[in-house]
Design an enzyme around this catalytic site. Structure first.
Site, PDB file in Angstrom:
ATOM      1  N   GLU A  14       0.816  -1.220   0.000  1.00 58.38           N
ATOM      2  CA  GLU A  14       0.000   0.000   0.000  1.00 58.38           C
ATOM      3  C   GLU A  14       0.850   1.272   0.000  1.00 58.38           C
ATOM      4  OE1 GLU A  14      -4.100  -1.567   2.095  1.00 58.38           O
ATOM      5  OE2 GLU A  14      -2.355  -1.278   3.376  1.00 58.38           O
ATOM      6  N   GLY A  80     -12.494  -4.206   1.610  1.00 53.57           N
ATOM      7  CA  GLY A  80     -13.522  -5.070   1.046  1.00 53.57           C
ATOM      8  C   GLY A  80     -14.826  -4.305   0.941  1.00 53.57           C
ATOM      9  N   VAL A 154     -12.854 -10.313   6.085  1.00 56.10           N
ATOM     10  CA  VAL A 154     -14.246 -10.740   5.866  1.00 56.10           C
ATOM     11  C   VAL A 154     -14.392 -11.335   4.471  1.00 56.10           C
ATOM     12  CG1 VAL A 154     -16.644  -9.986   5.754  1.00 56.10           C
ATOM     13  CG2 VAL A 154     -15.117  -9.025   7.482  1.00 56.10           C
ATOM     14  N   MET A 174      -9.130  -3.373   8.150  1.00 56.24           N
ATOM     15  CA  MET A 174      -8.612  -3.842   9.432  1.00 56.24           C
ATOM     16  C   MET A 174      -7.790  -2.818  10.213  1.00 56.24           C
ATOM     17  SD  MET A 174      -7.717  -7.731   8.115  1.00 56.24           S
ATOM     18  CE  MET A 174      -7.367  -8.339   9.764  1.00 56.24           C
ATOM     19  N   GLU A 175      -7.803  -1.542   9.782  1.00 56.86           N
ATOM     20  CA  GLU A 175      -6.956  -0.546  10.469  1.00 56.86           C
ATOM     21  C   GLU A 175      -7.596   0.822  10.695  1.00 56.86           C
ATOM     22  OE1 GLU A 175      -5.963  -1.925   7.462  1.00 56.86           O
ATOM     23  OE2 GLU A 175      -4.825  -3.615   8.275  1.00 56.86           O
ATOM     24  N   ASP A 198     -11.775  -6.188  -3.111  1.00 56.39           N
ATOM     25  CA  ASP A 198     -12.594  -7.409  -3.109  1.00 56.39           C
ATOM     26  C   ASP A 198     -13.958  -7.032  -2.544  1.00 56.39           C
ATOM     27  OD1 ASP A 198     -12.793  -8.206  -0.008  1.00 56.39           O
ATOM     28  OD2 ASP A 198     -10.799  -7.401  -0.411  1.00 56.39           O
TER      29      ASP A 198
HETATM   30  N1  SAH Z   1      -2.815 -11.195   2.055  1.00 58.56           N
HETATM   31  C1  SAH Z   1      -2.530 -11.134   3.457  1.00 58.56           C
HETATM   32  C2  SAH Z   1      -3.721 -10.809   4.310  1.00 58.56           C
HETATM   33  C3  SAH Z   1      -4.429  -9.527   3.884  1.00 58.56           C
HETATM   34  S1  SAH Z   1      -5.553  -8.979   5.090  1.00 58.56           S
HETATM   35  C4  SAH Z   1      -1.855 -12.443   3.869  1.00 58.56           C
HETATM   36  O1  SAH Z   1      -1.465 -13.180   3.021  1.00 58.56           O
HETATM   37  O2  SAH Z   1      -1.737 -12.679   5.040  1.00 58.56           O
HETATM   38  C5  SAH Z   1      -6.408  -7.715   4.191  1.00 58.56           C
HETATM   39  C6  SAH Z   1      -5.828  -6.313   4.236  1.00 58.56           C
HETATM   40  O3  SAH Z   1      -6.523  -5.494   3.314  1.00 58.56           O
HETATM   41  C7  SAH Z   1      -6.013  -5.605   5.574  1.00 58.56           C
HETATM   42  O4  SAH Z   1      -4.955  -4.719   5.801  1.00 58.56           O
HETATM   43  C8  SAH Z   1      -7.362  -4.875   5.430  1.00 58.56           C
HETATM   44  O5  SAH Z   1      -7.305  -3.561   5.921  1.00 58.56           O
HETATM   45  C9  SAH Z   1      -7.642  -4.845   3.921  1.00 58.56           C
HETATM   46  N2  SAH Z   1      -8.833  -5.584   3.459  1.00 58.56           N
HETATM   47  C10 SAH Z   1      -9.135  -5.744   2.145  1.00 58.56           C
HETATM   48  N3  SAH Z   1     -10.237  -6.494   1.992  1.00 58.56           N
HETATM   49  C11 SAH Z   1     -10.668  -6.835   3.236  1.00 58.56           C
HETATM   50  C12 SAH Z   1     -11.746  -7.644   3.707  1.00 58.56           C
HETATM   51  N4  SAH Z   1     -12.588  -8.257   2.883  1.00 58.56           N
HETATM   52  N5  SAH Z   1     -11.892  -7.793   5.054  1.00 58.56           N
HETATM   53  C13 SAH Z   1     -11.029  -7.189   5.899  1.00 58.56           C
HETATM   54  N6  SAH Z   1      -9.979  -6.438   5.494  1.00 58.56           N
HETATM   55  C14 SAH Z   1      -9.778  -6.253   4.166  1.00 58.56           C
END
Ligand code: SAH
Length: 230
Positions: A14, A80, A154, A174-175, A198
């Site tokens: 990001e 998301g 989610v 998530m932040e 997504d």
């Molecule tokens: N790809 C990572 C995990 C990503 S978590 C791994 O491999 O571990 C998702 C990140 O994008 C978080 O920082 C959150 O802020 C954001 N995000 C995007 N889509 C999201 C969703 N559906 N639910 C929660 N956070 C989401």
């Protein structure tokens, strides 16, 4: 005008688009995070990614404010989509943010409420107005909505619908609300920009992996234009 401005993301991806633009920077490690210090016009920019989740975002926001003295804080990243009219790569400006996974309902509190805090934290009107101005002049469609923040990714239509209904949330991430709480407590103006990676449904993990880079860039380049005008 601000002398020092903080820009943060959650994941390396990001902030990479901004680090590429600001290739002249100095890096400093605080705890387990790297803070990039950048001279830009008459201001100092502090750029960092926090790592994923509310705890990490709160720490990074606190360091930005207490260690680097940022006078404004901008979040750039991906989220998301919860609202049904949102498509992947749409750009969202947070009007207000809540911690969707906070539940003290056993004590009669509404979901998301913590005593001495509030369910929602509002983003800064002046920074939001700047964002709208940038969108208008670049002819970018900037949507606005409530952001639900939680410590989970989610990918479930039920959770998606519940948080859309309870909090009126347009996106989940998530932040954001975590950074927002820190900024409110220290009286630092902030705004949150998120591009949809997504739709928080069954396809979300695959979509996230597919669109992370593209979405993160959309948000980062938008924030860059905001910085040019601050
Ligand atoms: N790809 C990572 C995990 C990503 S978590 C791994 O491999 O571990 C998702 C990140 O994008 C978080 O920082 C959150 O802020 C954001 N995000 C995007 N889509 C999201 C969703 N559906 N639910 C929660 N956070 C989401």
């Amino acid at each position: 005008t601000f002398k020092t401005i903080g820009v943060m993301g959650a994941m390396q991806e990001e902030i990479t688009p901004l680090l590429e633009i600001f290739s002249q920077h100095r890096a400093e490690k605080v705890g387990n995070n790297t803070f990039y210090i950048i001279s830009f016009k008459n201001t100092t920019l502090i750029l960092a990614y926090s790592k994923i989740g509310k705890v990490h975002a709160a720490t990074t926001a606190s360091i930005m404010i207490l260690r680097y003295g940022v006078e404004a804080l901008i979040f750039s990243g991906v989220a998301g989509g919860l609202a049904t009219d949102l498509e992947i790569n749409d750009l969202i400006l947070a009007t207000k943010l809540c911690q969707a996974d906070v539940d003290l309902s056993a004590f009669g509190h509404p979901l998301g409420f913590i005593p001495e805090s509030s369910v929602f934290v509002e983003s800064d009107k002046t920074l939001n107005a700047l964002a709208r101005g940038v969108a208008r002049s670049l002819n970018i469609e900037l949507k606005e909505g409530i952001v639900a923040t939680c410590d989970q990714f989610v990918n479930n239509p039920e959770v998606k619908q519940t948080w859309n209904q309870i909090f009126g949330a347009a996106v989940v991430e998530m932040e954001g609300a975590s950074m927002a709480c820190i900024c409110r407590d220290f009286n630092i103006p902030f705004c949150v920009l998120r591009s949809v990676s997504d739709k928080a449904n069954g396809e979300a993990p695959a979509d996230f992996d597919l669109f992370l880079h593209e979405s993160a860039k959309i948000s980062a380049h938008f924030v860059y234009t905001m910085l040019e005008r601050l």
